[in-house]
Design a protein around this motif. Structure first.
Motif, PDB file in Angstrom:
ATOM      1  N   PRO A  37       0.829  -1.209   0.000  1.00 43.76           N
ATOM      2  CA  PRO A  37       0.000   0.000   0.000  1.00 43.76           C
ATOM      3  C   PRO A  37       0.863   1.259   0.000  1.00 43.76           C
ATOM      4  N   SER A  38       0.277   2.362  -0.422  1.00 44.46           N
ATOM      5  CA  SER A  38       1.045   3.603  -0.552  1.00 44.46           C
ATOM      6  C   SER A  38       1.419   4.163   0.819  1.00 44.46           C
ATOM      7  N   VAL A  39       2.474   4.918   0.856  1.00 45.38           N
ATOM      8  CA  VAL A  39       2.939   5.532   2.098  1.00 45.38           C
ATOM      9  C   VAL A  39       1.884   6.501   2.635  1.00 45.38           C
ATOM     10  N   ASP A  40       1.188   7.195   1.736  1.00 48.70           N
ATOM     11  CA  ASP A  40       0.146   8.120   2.166  1.00 48.70           C
ATOM     12  C   ASP A  40      -0.971   7.390   2.912  1.00 48.70           C
ATOM     13  N   LYS A  41      -1.375   6.233   2.403  1.00 49.44           N
ATOM     14  CA  LYS A  41      -2.418   5.444   3.076  1.00 49.44           C
ATOM     15  C   LYS A  41      -1.916   4.930   4.426  1.00 49.44           C
ATOM     16  N   LEU A  42      -0.675   4.496   4.482  1.00 52.01           N
ATOM     17  CA  LEU A  42      -0.099   4.002   5.737  1.00 52.01           C
ATOM     18  C   LEU A  42       0.013   5.123   6.765  1.00 52.01           C
ATOM     19  N   GLN A  55      -2.895   5.745   9.053  1.00 51.62           N
ATOM     20  CA  GLN A  55      -3.061   4.804  10.158  1.00 51.62           C
ATOM     21  C   GLN A  55      -2.068   5.079  11.294  1.00 51.62           C
ATOM     22  N   ILE A  56      -0.825   5.361  10.928  1.00 51.36           N
ATOM     23  CA  ILE A  56       0.247   5.618  11.899  1.00 51.36           C
ATOM     24  C   ILE A  56       0.972   6.881  11.455  1.00 51.36           C
ATOM     25  N   ASN A  57       1.044   7.875  12.331  1.00 50.20           N
ATOM     26  CA  ASN A  57       1.521   9.198  11.925  1.00 50.20           C
ATOM     27  C   ASN A  57       3.034   9.332  11.817  1.00 50.20           C
ATOM     28  N   SER A  58       3.793   8.410  12.342  1.00 48.35           N
ATOM     29  CA  SER A  58       5.251   8.513  12.326  1.00 48.35           C
ATOM     30  C   SER A  58       5.851   7.431  11.425  1.00 48.35           C
ATOM     31  N   LYS A  59       6.737   7.825  10.532  1.00 44.47           N
ATOM     32  CA  LYS A  59       7.389   6.841   9.666  1.00 44.47           C
ATOM     33  C   LYS A  59       8.243   5.872  10.483  1.00 44.47           C
ATOM     34  N   TYR A  60       8.880   6.377  11.535  1.00 46.35           N
ATOM     35  CA  TYR A  60       9.694   5.523  12.396  1.00 46.35           C
ATOM     36  C   TYR A  60       8.825   4.460  13.055  1.00 46.35           C
ATOM     37  N   SER A  61       7.688   4.871  13.611  1.00 46.20           N
ATOM     38  CA  SER A  61       6.771   3.927  14.258  1.00 46.20           C
ATOM     39  C   SER A  61       6.221   2.925  13.250  1.00 46.20           C
ATOM     40  N   GLU A  91       0.222  -4.365   4.510  1.00 46.50           N
ATOM     41  CA  GLU A  91      -1.183  -4.496   4.120  1.00 46.50           C
ATOM     42  C   GLU A  91      -2.088  -4.579   5.353  1.00 46.50           C
ATOM     43  N   GLU A  92      -1.638  -5.271   6.398  1.00 44.92           N
ATOM     44  CA  GLU A  92      -2.421  -5.354   7.636  1.00 44.92           C
ATOM     45  C   GLU A  92      -2.551  -3.982   8.290  1.00 44.92           C
ATOM     46  N   ILE A  93      -1.491  -3.201   8.258  1.00 44.23           N
ATOM     47  CA  ILE A  93      -1.538  -1.843   8.817  1.00 44.23           C
ATOM     48  C   ILE A  93      -2.505  -0.981   8.004  1.00 44.23           C
ATOM     49  N   ALA A  94      -2.416  -1.050   6.685  1.00 45.30           N
ATOM     50  CA  ALA A  94      -3.284  -0.255   5.815  1.00 45.30           C
ATOM     51  C   ALA A  94      -4.747  -0.628   5.991  1.00 45.30           C
TER      52      ALA A  94
END
Length: 74
Positions: free
Chosen positions: A4-9, A12-18, A52-55
Motif C-alpha cells: 500500500p502507498s505511504v500516504d495510506k499508511l 493509520q500511523i503518523n510517524s514513519k519511524y513507528s 497491508e495489515e496496517i493499511a
C-alpha cells in the motif's frame, strides 16, 4: 508502485519511524509463525503482508504507558 502507498499508511500511523518498527516486528512474526490476520494478501513477502495489515486497520500501534519501564530500556 508501492502497495500500500505511504500516504495510506500514514493515515493509520503518523510517524514513519513507528510505521517501520511496527511493520518489521509484525513481519518477523509472520515469517516465524505464519499466523495471518487478513484472508487474502496482494504481497507474498512478510513485510508487504505486514504493511497491508496496517493499511487495512487490523494491525495498530499500542499506546505505551509512560510510567512503565520496558525491558529494552533497562
Amino acid at each position: 508502485m508501492l502497495y500500500p502507498s505511504v500516504d495510506k499508511l500514514k493515515t493509520q500511523i503518523n510517524s514513519k519511524y513507528s510505521l517501520v518498527a511496527l511493520a518489521s516486528k509484525r513481519a518477523r512474526e509472520l515469517y516465524e509463525k505464519e499466523e495471518e490476520m487478513l484472508g487474502e494478501y496482494t504481497s507474498a513477502k512478510p513485510v508487504g503482508k505486514a504493511l497491508e495489515e496496517i493499511a487495512a486497520g487490523v494491525l495498530k500501534q499500542e499506546q505505551q504507558d509512560e510510567s512503565a519501564i520496558y525491558e529494552d530500556e533497562i
